[in-house]
Scaffold this motif. Structure first.
Motif, PDB file in Angstrom:
ATOM      1  N   LEU A   1       0.874  -1.079   0.008  1.00 13.32           N
ATOM      2  CA  LEU A   1       0.094   0.032   0.193  1.00 13.32           C
ATOM      3  C   LEU A   1       1.014   1.183   0.008  1.00 13.32           C
ATOM      4  O   LEU A   1       1.935   1.364   0.933  1.00 13.32           O
ATOM      5  CB  LEU A   1      -0.916   0.084   1.365  1.00 13.32           C
ATOM      6  N   ASP A   2       0.646   2.204  -0.938  1.00 13.34           N
ATOM      7  CA  ASP A   2       1.569   3.359  -0.926  1.00 13.34           C
ATOM      8  C   ASP A   2       1.412   4.112   0.425  1.00 13.34           C
ATOM      9  O   ASP A   2       0.364   4.291   0.998  1.00 13.34           O
ATOM     10  CB  ASP A   2       0.794   4.241  -2.137  1.00 13.34           C
ATOM     11  N   ASP A   3       2.485   4.656   0.780  1.00 14.77           N
ATOM     12  CA  ASP A   3       2.793   5.697   2.064  1.00 14.77           C
ATOM     13  C   ASP A   3       2.949   4.826   3.055  1.00 14.77           C
ATOM     14  O   ASP A   3       2.854   5.442   4.002  1.00 14.77           O
ATOM     15  CB  ASP A   3       1.535   6.572   2.095  1.00 14.77           C
ATOM     16  N   PHE A   4       2.657   3.407   3.080  1.00 16.88           N
ATOM     17  CA  PHE A   4       2.606   2.736   4.348  1.00 16.88           C
ATOM     18  C   PHE A   4       3.489   1.426   4.330  1.00 16.88           C
ATOM     19  O   PHE A   4       3.531   0.964   2.926  1.00 16.88           O
ATOM     20  CB  PHE A   4       1.267   1.845   4.633  1.00 16.88           C
ATOM     21  N   ILE A   5       4.136   0.989   5.247  1.00 14.89           N
ATOM     22  CA  ILE A   5       4.889  -0.262   5.431  1.00 14.89           C
ATOM     23  C   ILE A   5       4.001  -1.175   6.234  1.00 14.89           C
ATOM     24  O   ILE A   5       4.092  -0.850   7.540  1.00 14.89           O
ATOM     25  CB  ILE A   5       6.218  -0.140   5.901  1.00 14.89           C
ATOM     26  N   LEU A   6       3.247  -2.150   5.814  1.00 13.81           N
ATOM     27  CA  LEU A   6       2.783  -3.238   6.309  1.00 13.81           C
ATOM     28  C   LEU A   6       3.713  -4.238   7.109  1.00 13.81           C
ATOM     29  O   LEU A   6       4.488  -4.877   6.400  1.00 13.81           O
ATOM     30  CB  LEU A   6       1.667  -3.914   5.719  1.00 13.81           C
ATOM     31  N   THR A   7       3.481  -4.570   8.332  1.00 12.96           N
ATOM     32  CA  THR A   7       4.479  -5.500   9.201  1.00 12.96           C
ATOM     33  C   THR A   7       3.663  -6.752   9.741  1.00 12.96           C
ATOM     34  O   THR A   7       3.231  -7.523   9.039  1.00 12.96           O
ATOM     35  CB  THR A   7       5.210  -4.847   9.975  1.00 12.96           C
ATOM     36  N   ASP A   8       3.443  -6.558  10.812  1.00 14.52           N
ATOM     37  CA  ASP A   8       2.936  -7.703  11.517  1.00 14.52           C
ATOM     38  C   ASP A   8       1.482  -7.789  11.456  1.00 14.52           C
ATOM     39  O   ASP A   8       0.627  -6.987  11.372  1.00 14.52           O
ATOM     40  CB  ASP A   8       3.010  -7.565  13.148  1.00 14.52           C
ATOM     41  N   LYS A   9       1.154  -9.144  11.307  1.00 11.74           N
ATOM     42  CA  LYS A   9      -0.283  -9.582  11.315  1.00 11.74           C
ATOM     43  C   LYS A   9      -0.933  -9.935  12.603  1.00 11.74           C
ATOM     44  O   LYS A   9      -0.518 -10.207  13.424  1.00 11.74           O
ATOM     45  CB  LYS A   9      -0.554 -10.908  10.698  1.00 11.74           C
TER      46      LYS A   9
ATOM     47  N   ARG B   1       3.486   4.748   8.856  1.00 11.89           N
ATOM     48  CA  ARG B   1       3.425   5.644   7.539  1.00 11.89           C
ATOM     49  C   ARG B   1       4.812   5.879   6.983  1.00 11.89           C
ATOM     50  O   ARG B   1       5.662   6.201   8.166  1.00 11.89           O
ATOM     51  CB  ARG B   1       2.784   7.151   8.151  1.00 11.89           C
ATOM     52  N   LYS B   2       5.144   5.979   5.849  1.00  7.07           N
ATOM     53  CA  LYS B   2       6.568   6.074   5.558  1.00  7.07           C
ATOM     54  C   LYS B   2       7.299   7.413   5.801  1.00  7.07           C
ATOM     55  O   LYS B   2       7.951   7.594   6.216  1.00  7.07           O
ATOM     56  CB  LYS B   2       6.577   5.802   3.931  1.00  7.07           C
ATOM     57  N   ARG B   3       6.398   8.565   5.476  1.00  9.03           N
ATOM     58  CA  ARG B   3       6.789  10.074   5.648  1.00  9.03           C
ATOM     59  C   ARG B   3       6.526  10.550   6.751  1.00  9.03           C
ATOM     60  O   ARG B   3       5.595  10.300   7.467  1.00  9.03           O
ATOM     61  CB  ARG B   3       6.070  10.915   4.358  1.00  9.03           C
ATOM     62  N   ASN B   4       6.918  11.896   7.242  1.00  5.00           N
ATOM     63  CA  ASN B   4       6.748  12.520   8.033  1.00  5.00           C
ATOM     64  C   ASN B   4       7.356  11.847   9.484  1.00  5.00           C
ATOM     65  O   ASN B   4       8.228  11.421  10.005  1.00  5.00           O
ATOM     66  CB  ASN B   4       5.348  13.128   7.950  1.00  5.00           C
ATOM     67  N   THR B   5       6.078  11.498  10.382  1.00  3.88           N
ATOM     68  CA  THR B   5       5.989  11.110  11.628  1.00  3.88           C
ATOM     69  C   THR B   5       6.486   9.528  11.786  1.00  3.88           C
ATOM     70  O   THR B   5       6.604   9.041  12.913  1.00  3.88           O
ATOM     71  CB  THR B   5       4.745  11.494  12.361  1.00  3.88           C
ATOM     72  N   ARG B   6       6.364   8.793  10.719  1.00  4.71           N
ATOM     73  CA  ARG B   6       6.237   7.383  10.845  1.00  4.71           C
ATOM     74  C   ARG B   6       5.255   6.925  11.672  1.00  4.71           C
ATOM     75  O   ARG B   6       5.599   5.839  12.532  1.00  4.71           O
ATOM     76  CB  ARG B   6       7.730   6.933  10.984  1.00  4.71           C
TER      77      ARG B   6
END
Length: 467
Positions: free
Chosen positions: A9-17, A31-36
């Protein structure tokens, strides 16, 4: 599972289920940008959607888009691509309430009350907007964090706008938490949510749901039965808590507690829920207490100090700044000390008044031989005084209140004369003592109440260690 990877998904890094349901999987994401910023993303595969699940999803999006409340999960955004629909919500690090109960088995009543206040405030917000959740259960209630837990009502897939007179025919929710009318008649309204609250409250206090069963057929039999729900005798719960449970777990929705009565119930006690105004309300009452104290009106001062404590305790729970919290705690200790001093002053004057009234009470009993109901009420008053002298404040207060309920009715029916004068004086004396005992019990319970709020954080931390 080897080769497994979350959706992109653009702008996000998906990790744990974090969990999965019939048609959705929830992931922790950054969230990739700014504040994470940390969020939760509910991914719904379009392939899994039938007509009913599409309707549920659209309902969830529509409701969460318009709802903003500190105890309702916030929907930050929603997106979609060729394969999935994504609901981006706030992240709740504490997991769900079901896991919390399971790891602790039984929760102390003080902690349950704090959680109940938060759930009730969310339901009040929804009720005022004619929204029913229809799938209330511990799995759909999240804990915001590990150190300062707040409940967040989530999963509005079954929710709908429902006027109080509206009825629905479709079976919704989870059987263990479903109101009997949902299963038995498929004819129900918003009051099903109140039953579900009762089941959640029961499970948190006693470690299992009232209809806990080994098979679905056993569960169905219990739901369809007309037997009233019996509350366990252990662990012991307060009379206010027991009363609320019995009124929530009423099989007949017409006999069940109403939403307004639920929000105003003394065990829910929304008035004293921790909030931004708690400290301001406490400070206002203390100012009046100090004024009365200076004027040597010790009884009024004691009452005001005790009322202030009922707001100071939630203000301590609400405050996040450590220094401010310690400053509040220090002030509260001063007020508790002064309240204890006033208790001695007021108690001695009240008790002497009560004992002085023994002869007039006996005279009144002699004059009431022709009125068995009045005589019996005066007997209860004498029993209250005896318990009071033994130092059994809670039992004495209960008896005072019982006798006063009767005596006040007797007074309204009593004709003018000496007996009426004596009865009026007796009622005033008993009321003063009952009010004093209420304040005494409040100040005695203050440390326990404060500890209850501190235990909430400790309890969550403990559950994390157990996971």
């Amino acid at each position: 599972m080897a080769g497994w990877a979350p959706p992109r998904l653009d702008d996000f890094i998906l990790t744990d289920k974090l969990g999965s349901g019939t048609y959705a999987t929830v992931y922790k994401a950054y969230r990739k940008r700014n504040t994470r910023e940390v969020v939760a993303i509910k991914c719904v595969s379009k392939k899994s959607l039938n007509k009913a699940s599409v309707e549920n999803l659209l309902t969830e999006i529509e409701i969460l888009k318009t709802v903003r409340h500190p105890h309702i999960l916030e929907l930050k955004d929603f997106q979609w691509d060729r394969d999935n629909i994504f609901l981006i919500t706030e992240y709740c690090a504490g997991g769900d309430f079901s896991r919390f109960i399971r790891t602790r088995r039984i929760l102390p009543e003080k902690i349950v009350q704090i959680f109940l206040q938060q759930l009730a405030s969310a339901l009040k917000f929804l009720y005022e907007r004619n929204i029913s959740h229809l799938d209330l259960k511990p799995q759909n209630i999240l804990l915001s964090s590990l150190d300062r837990p707040h409940l967040k009502l989530a999963d509005f897939g079954f929710a709908q706008h429902m006027e109080s007179q509206d009825e629905s025919q479709s079976l919704r929710g989870s059987p263990l938490y479903m109101a009997p009318e949902m299963v038995c008649s498929r004819h129900y309204d918003a009051r099903v949510d109140l039953w579900s609250v009762g089941v959640i409250l029961y499970e948190a206090l006693f470690g299992r749901a009232p209809f806990a069963s080994k098979s679905f057929s056993e569960l169905e039999e219990k739901i369809r039965s007309d037997r009233s729900i019996e509350l366990p005798t252990r662990p012991r719960v307060s009379p206010e808590c027991r009363d609320l449970l019995q009124r929530l777990l009423e099989r007949d929705p017409d006999q069940r507690i109403s939403f307004p009565d639920f929000f105003n119930h003394p065990f829910v006690d929304l008035e004293h829920m921790p909030c931004a105004e708690s400290l301001q309300k406490a400070a206002s009452l203390v100012a009046k207490a100090v004024e009365k104290d200076g004027a040597r009106d010790y009884s009024a001062a004691l009452s005001l100090y005790c009322r202030a404590l009922e707001y100071f305790i939630p203000s301590l729970h609400y405050e996040t700044d450590v220094r401010r919290k310690e400053a509040i705690r220090s002030k509260v200790c001063q007020y508790v000390s002064r309240a204890e001093e006033l208790k001695v002053l007021v108690s001695s004057s009240n008790k002497s008044l009560l004992l002085e009234g023994i002869s007039s009470r006996e005279l009144l009993k002699e004059m009431s031989q022709d009125k068995p109901r009045l005589f019996a009420a005066l007997d209860v008053a004498s029993a209250a005084v005896a318990k009071d002298e033994e130092g059994m404040a809670v039992d004495a207060l209960d008896l005072y209140q019982q006798s006063l309920g009767e005596l006040i009715l007797m007074l309204s029916a009593e004709s003018v004369g000496r007996r009426r004068e004596l009865l009026h004086a007796e009622i005033q004396t008993l009321m003063k003592r009952a009010e004093f005992l209420k304040e005494q019990i409040k100040t005695t319970d203050w440390k326990n109440d404060s500890l209850g709020h501190e235990m909430l954080s400790e309890s969550v931390r403990g559950s994390c260690l157990l996971q």
